[in-house]
Write an enzyme that holds these catalytic residues in place. Structure first.
Site, PDB file in Angstrom:
ATOM      1  N   PHE A  39      50.295  51.420  78.290  1.00  0.00           N
ATOM      2  CA  PHE A  39      50.039  50.682  79.422  1.00  0.00           C
ATOM      3  C   PHE A  39      49.032  52.397  80.123  1.00  0.00           C
ATOM      4  CE2 PHE A  39      51.094  49.048  83.102  1.00  0.00           C
ATOM      5  CZ  PHE A  39      51.728  48.135  83.240  1.00  0.00           C
ATOM      6  N   GLY A  40      47.704  52.162  79.293  1.00  0.00           N
ATOM      7  CA  GLY A  40      47.041  52.810  80.399  1.00  0.00           C
ATOM      8  C   GLY A  40      45.860  52.174  81.065  1.00  0.00           C
ATOM      9  N   ALA A  98      42.757  48.843  70.181  1.00  0.00           N
ATOM     10  CA  ALA A  98      42.995  50.030  70.395  1.00  0.00           C
ATOM     11  C   ALA A  98      41.847  49.989  69.174  1.00  0.00           C
ATOM     12  CB  ALA A  98      44.122  49.960  70.550  1.00  0.00           C
ATOM     13  N   ARG A  99      42.548  50.752  68.098  1.00  0.00           N
ATOM     14  CA  ARG A  99      42.462  52.003  66.848  1.00  0.00           C
ATOM     15  C   ARG A  99      43.098  51.024  65.689  1.00  0.00           C
ATOM     16  NH1 ARG A  99      38.617  53.179  69.232  1.00  0.00           N
ATOM     17  NH2 ARG A  99      38.029  54.970  69.559  1.00  0.00           N
ATOM     18  N   GLU A 113      36.979  49.877  59.129  1.00  0.00           N
ATOM     19  CA  GLU A 113      35.654  49.676  59.269  1.00  0.00           C
ATOM     20  C   GLU A 113      34.306  50.573  59.090  1.00  0.00           C
ATOM     21  OE1 GLU A 113      34.974  50.126  64.108  1.00  0.00           O
ATOM     22  OE2 GLU A 113      36.919  48.993  63.695  1.00  0.00           O
ATOM     23  N   HIS A 145      34.112  45.215  66.727  1.00  0.00           N
ATOM     24  CA  HIS A 145      34.602  46.556  67.439  1.00  0.00           C
ATOM     25  C   HIS A 145      33.536  45.888  68.979  1.00  0.00           C
ATOM     26  CE1 HIS A 145      36.292  50.522  67.301  1.00  0.00           C
ATOM     27  NE2 HIS A 145      35.551  49.742  68.612  1.00  0.00           N
ATOM     28  N   GLY A 173      34.649  45.513  71.476  1.00  0.00           N
ATOM     29  CA  GLY A 173      35.556  46.270  73.230  1.00  0.00           C
ATOM     30  C   GLY A 173      34.261  46.387  74.292  1.00  0.00           C
TER      31      GLY A 173
END
Length: 323
Positions: free
Chosen positions: A156-157, A241-242, A271, A289, A291
């Site tokens: 929850f950042g 995320a990752r 990846e 990717h 993002g």
């Protein structure tokens, strides 16, 4: 006085590369090829600063190269699990990252994937492009509601909170989250967010689960078969995320067996080599990717690296030091 030697491992936005050329004796990666371990070792030996990306694996065996000249790794990205931070500290290497500036663009991609997965967007696009759409009918490609549904956030950042705002204020979604400690009360109040004590408590309640935790050994395969089994059969998993946070084989099996309804992925284990099991599935939406891939965000990321390099060469504290 000669300028510091700086290596950029991949192409950056042109405006940032021009500034680098003005400030430093910089080497750019003109053909944008991924660096090998040997190239990274040579870079550490020949440059005062090396600026890697998530594509550049910097484990201890690379960082421990003899005759190292480099003193700072100006990472182009907020995540730094591709760098062995303990080894960097042991070697006296400073490491910086680029927090804050990619929050909104990454949250946008998370919402994009949620909507794509919920409404079968990628599947519908493929159908139309293949010339297989025969026209509207009442039962064709029915999908899941988003408005009013429950969104669970693991982590929850900044990015998770941004996605929560978009989901709650834009789509009326109920927000629940897992974080080891409670979030800022003002944020919780604004989002009417409810904290779960464990991930196991969170998963069965969610229509959509979005991952926002760091990568690395502590979170590798955090979402595995047992965790997927806790999700509703109608639920969707979103990962921006990752890649290694999710056990790919377990997720593929869950999607094949329809134990969850769908998934939206922007990141992958190993990846760009994606498990081929994903490619034959209709109920997964796949992005490469993307993002932080807006012009404004990637430029701001480069500017963040420039700020950290400037501070380092001026003998000042790094604004975004992680090691």
């Amino acid at each position: 006085m000669s300028k510091p030697k700086v290596l950029i491992t991949r192409r950056w936005p042109v405006s940032v590369e021009k500034k680098l050329q003005q400030l430093y004796d910089v080497t750019l990666n003109h053909d944008d090829h991924p660096f090998s371990a040997d190239e990274l070792k040579q870079a550490l030996q020949n440059y005062d600063a090396v600026c890697p990306t998530v594509c550049d694996s910097l484990p201890a065996e690379v960082l421990n190269v003899a005759n190292k000249r480099c003193k700072i790794l100006g990472n182009f990205g907020v995540g730094y699990n591709h760098i062995d931070i303990a080894a960097a500290k042991q070697q006296g290497l400073m490491v910086s990252n680029t927090p804050g500036v990619l929050t909104e663009s990454t949250a946008d991609i998370a919402m994009t994937l949620l909507l794509m997965s919920a409404r079968r967007g990628a599947e519908g696009d493929r159908l139309v492009r293949a010339g297989q759409w025969s026209g509207w009918c009442p039962t064709h490609m029915m999908s899941s509601d988003v408005t009013g549904a429950t969104l669970g956030l693991i982590g929850f950042g900044r990015i998770a909170q941004s996605m929560a705002r978009k989901a709650h204020h834009g789509f009326g979604m109920k927000i629940i989250y897992f974080k080891p400690t409670p979030a800022d009360p003002s944020i919780v109040t604004d989002l009417k967010a409810i904290r779960c004590e464990t991930i196991e408590d969170l998963l069965p309640q969610c229509d959509y689960v979005s991952l926002h935790c760091p990568g690395g050994n502590d979170t590798r395969h955090l979402i595995n078969q047992s965790m997927l089994n806790l999700m509703k059969p109608s639920a969707h998993l979103i990962n921006t995320a990752r890649g290694d946070v999710v056990d790919s084989k377990a997720l593929i099996k869950a999607l094949q067996e329809k134990r969850i309804a769908g998934a939206g992925l922007d990141v992958y284990e190993g990846e760009p080599n994606i498990d081929p099991g994903f490619l034959s599935l209709e109920n997964v939406s796949l992005l490469p990717h993307l993002g932080s891939a807006t012009i404004g965000t990637r430029t701001a990321m480069g500017e963040k690296v420039l700020e950290n390099l400037a501070a380092f060469f001026a003998g000042e504290a790094l604004p975004d030091r992680v090691a």
